[in-house]
Design a protein around this motif. Structure first.
Motif, PDB file in Angstrom:
ATOM      1  N   PHE A 196       3.981   3.996   5.390  1.00 47.73           N
ATOM      2  CA  PHE A 196       4.842   3.066   4.643  1.00 47.73           C
ATOM      3  C   PHE A 196       5.731   3.827   3.652  1.00 47.73           C
ATOM      4  CE2 PHE A 196       4.962   0.565   0.589  1.00 47.73           C
ATOM      5  CZ  PHE A 196       5.974  -0.303   0.954  1.00 47.73           C
ATOM      6  N   LEU A 197       5.125   4.738   2.874  1.00 47.58           N
ATOM      7  CA  LEU A 197       5.900   5.464   1.856  1.00 47.58           C
ATOM      8  C   LEU A 197       6.936   6.402   2.483  1.00 47.58           C
ATOM      9  CD1 LEU A 197       3.312   6.417  -0.940  1.00 47.58           C
ATOM     10  CD2 LEU A 197       4.936   4.519  -0.885  1.00 47.58           C
ATOM     11  N   ALA A 198       6.682   6.823   3.713  1.00 47.61           N
ATOM     12  CA  ALA A 198       7.662   7.701   4.373  1.00 47.61           C
ATOM     13  C   ALA A 198       8.987   6.979   4.589  1.00 47.61           C
ATOM     14  CB  ALA A 198       7.098   8.197   5.699  1.00 47.61           C
ATOM     15  N   SER A 199       8.924   5.644   4.672  1.00 51.57           N
ATOM     16  CA  SER A 199      10.167   4.893   4.891  1.00 51.57           C
ATOM     17  C   SER A 199      10.573   4.078   3.664  1.00 51.57           C
ATOM     18  CB  SER A 199      10.025   3.967   6.103  1.00 51.57           C
ATOM     19  OG  SER A 199       9.004   3.036   5.858  1.00 51.57           O
ATOM     20  N   ASN A 200       9.726   4.049   2.655  1.00 54.52           N
ATOM     21  CA  ASN A 200      10.061   3.313   1.430  1.00 54.52           C
ATOM     22  C   ASN A 200       9.523   4.100   0.240  1.00 54.52           C
ATOM     23  OD1 ASN A 200      10.472   1.563  -0.682  1.00 54.52           O
ATOM     24  ND2 ASN A 200       9.802  -0.260   0.439  1.00 54.52           N
ATOM     25  N   ARG A 201      10.364   4.909  -0.354  1.00 54.90           N
ATOM     26  CA  ARG A 201       9.892   5.852  -1.375  1.00 54.90           C
ATOM     27  C   ARG A 201       9.710   5.224  -2.755  1.00 54.90           C
ATOM     28  NH1 ARG A 201       9.496  10.829   0.512  1.00 54.90           N
ATOM     29  NH2 ARG A 201      10.547  11.249   2.471  1.00 54.90           N
ATOM     30  N   ASN A 202      10.269   4.044  -2.954  1.00 55.65           N
ATOM     31  CA  ASN A 202      10.131   3.434  -4.280  1.00 55.65           C
ATOM     32  C   ASN A 202       9.785   1.958  -4.146  1.00 55.65           C
ATOM     33  OD1 ASN A 202      10.138   3.230  -7.037  1.00 55.65           O
ATOM     34  ND2 ASN A 202      12.351   2.915  -7.186  1.00 55.65           N
ATOM     35  N   PRO A 203       8.614   1.665  -3.589  1.00 57.03           N
ATOM     36  CA  PRO A 203       8.290   0.263  -3.309  1.00 57.03           C
ATOM     37  C   PRO A 203       7.873  -0.512  -4.557  1.00 57.03           C
ATOM     38  CG  PRO A 203       6.439   1.667  -2.724  1.00 57.03           C
ATOM     39  CD  PRO A 203       7.538   2.580  -3.176  1.00 57.03           C
ATOM     40  N   THR A 204       8.091  -1.801  -4.510  1.00 58.37           N
ATOM     41  CA  THR A 204       7.576  -2.672  -5.556  1.00 58.37           C
ATOM     42  C   THR A 204       6.090  -2.944  -5.260  1.00 58.37           C
ATOM     43  OG1 THR A 204       8.065  -4.658  -4.284  1.00 58.37           O
ATOM     44  CG2 THR A 204       9.810  -3.834  -5.744  1.00 58.37           C
ATOM     45  N   GLU A 205       5.423  -3.502  -6.249  1.00 65.21           N
ATOM     46  CA  GLU A 205       4.015  -3.851  -6.049  1.00 65.21           C
ATOM     47  C   GLU A 205       3.875  -4.860  -4.904  1.00 65.21           C
ATOM     48  OE1 GLU A 205       1.779  -4.516  -9.647  1.00 65.21           O
ATOM     49  OE2 GLU A 205       0.512  -5.974  -8.601  1.00 65.21           O
ATOM     50  N   ALA A 206       4.812  -5.795  -4.853  1.00 72.18           N
ATOM     51  CA  ALA A 206       4.761  -6.814  -3.793  1.00 72.18           C
ATOM     52  C   ALA A 206       4.927  -6.180  -2.418  1.00 72.18           C
ATOM     53  CB  ALA A 206       5.858  -7.855  -4.031  1.00 72.18           C
ATOM     54  N   GLN A 207       5.795  -5.186  -2.323  1.00 69.49           N
ATOM     55  CA  GLN A 207       5.990  -4.511  -1.024  1.00 69.49           C
ATOM     56  C   GLN A 207       4.745  -3.723  -0.618  1.00 69.49           C
ATOM     57  OE1 GLN A 207       9.642  -2.481  -2.177  1.00 69.49           O
ATOM     58  NE2 GLN A 207      10.848  -3.745  -0.769  1.00 69.49           N
ATOM     59  N   ILE A 208       4.086  -3.111  -1.596  1.00 72.32           N
ATOM     60  CA  ILE A 208       2.848  -2.370  -1.288  1.00 72.32           C
ATOM     61  C   ILE A 208       1.783  -3.352  -0.781  1.00 72.32           C
ATOM     62  CG2 ILE A 208       0.958  -1.002  -2.262  1.00 72.32           C
ATOM     63  CD1 ILE A 208       3.057   0.127  -4.282  1.00 72.32           C
ATOM     64  N   LYS A 209       1.663  -4.471  -1.476  1.00 72.81           N
ATOM     65  CA  LYS A 209       0.671  -5.483  -1.060  1.00 72.81           C
ATOM     66  C   LYS A 209       0.972  -5.983   0.345  1.00 72.81           C
ATOM     67  CE  LYS A 209      -0.692  -7.105  -5.615  1.00 72.81           C
ATOM     68  NZ  LYS A 209      -0.517  -8.138  -6.646  1.00 72.81           N
ATOM     69  N   GLN A 210       2.248  -6.186   0.609  1.00 73.50           N
ATOM     70  CA  GLN A 210       2.654  -6.659   1.936  1.00 73.50           C
ATOM     71  C   GLN A 210       2.315  -5.615   3.011  1.00 73.50           C
ATOM     72  OE1 GLN A 210       3.970  -9.587   2.846  1.00 73.50           O
ATOM     73  NE2 GLN A 210       4.083  -8.913   4.977  1.00 73.50           N
ATOM     74  N   ALA A 211       2.586  -4.340   2.685  1.00 80.24           N
ATOM     75  CA  ALA A 211       2.332  -3.256   3.654  1.00 80.24           C
ATOM     76  C   ALA A 211       0.848  -3.139   3.977  1.00 80.24           C
ATOM     77  CB  ALA A 211       2.866  -1.936   3.102  1.00 80.24           C
ATOM     78  N   LEU A 212      -0.009  -3.453   2.994  1.00 79.14           N
ATOM     79  CA  LEU A 212      -1.453  -3.291   3.189  1.00 79.14           C
ATOM     80  C   LEU A 212      -2.166  -4.621   3.453  1.00 79.14           C
ATOM     81  CD1 LEU A 212      -2.214  -0.646   0.398  1.00 79.14           C
ATOM     82  CD2 LEU A 212      -1.983  -0.269   2.861  1.00 79.14           C
ATOM     83  N   ALA A 213      -1.380  -5.655   3.700  1.00 72.59           N
ATOM     84  CA  ALA A 213      -1.964  -7.003   3.841  1.00 72.59           C
ATOM     85  C   ALA A 213      -2.964  -7.095   4.991  1.00 72.59           C
ATOM     86  CB  ALA A 213      -0.857  -8.031   4.025  1.00 72.59           C
TER      87      ALA A 213
END
Ligand code: FES
Ligand code: FES
Length: 154
Positions: A115-132
């Protein structure tokens, strides 16, 4: 019996198999003694078996060996970093003490790394979504999200 050639953690390896449809997870754990990826559900539902194939997070419990071509790059948790030079996520998970029993952590880190390889500055909501779709039975989600954010900022 057949021979299967794989590229795992930067090394070319050859394993002997009797079933080409065997899950990649079994080859990694049983043939190559890479115990980072875990067997959780075996049904693509928990994420504990996650590895990267050509940089993409995949669930190795439902990935047949036959689907992996010889040139594809498979990376496991062991290939992400070393104790001397850990990946920023490995370092952040330790710094945030984000691990309880540890069973889910392979999947949390491997999914987050892709996920971080394609989104280097994610919001908390994006992190939660990625790990949902990565399950943690210990309920350490808040620390896991903090660790991913810390790694993103590193
Ligand atoms: S063991 Fe693969 S998703 Fe649960
Ligand atoms: S730390 Fe125990 S399952 Fe996540």
């Amino acid at each position: 019996m057949a021979t299967k050639s794989l590229k795992v953690n930067g090394k070319r390896v050859s394993i002997t198999i009797d079933d080409p449809e065997m899950p990649l997870l079994y080859a990694l754990r049983d043939n190559l003694a890479l115990k980072g990826p875990r067997f959780g559900c075996g049904l693509a539902q928990c994420g504990s078996c996650t590895v990267h194939v050509d940089g993409k997070a995949v669930r190795s419990c439902v990935t047949p060996l036959s689907s992996i071509r010889a040139g594809q790059k498979v990376v496991t948790l062991e290939g992400l970093g070393t104790p001397q030079k850990p990946h920023p996520l490995q370092k952040a998970f330790i710094e945030e003490q984000a691990v309880q029993c540890g069973y889910c952590i392979n999947g949390m880190i491997m999914e987050s790394a892709a996920f971080l390889a394609s989104n280097r500055n994610p919001t908390e909501a994006q992190i939660k979504q990625a790990l949902a779709n990565n399950l943690c039975r210990c309920g350490t989600h808040a620390r896991i999200v903090r660790a991913v954010k810390r790694a993103a900022n590193a």
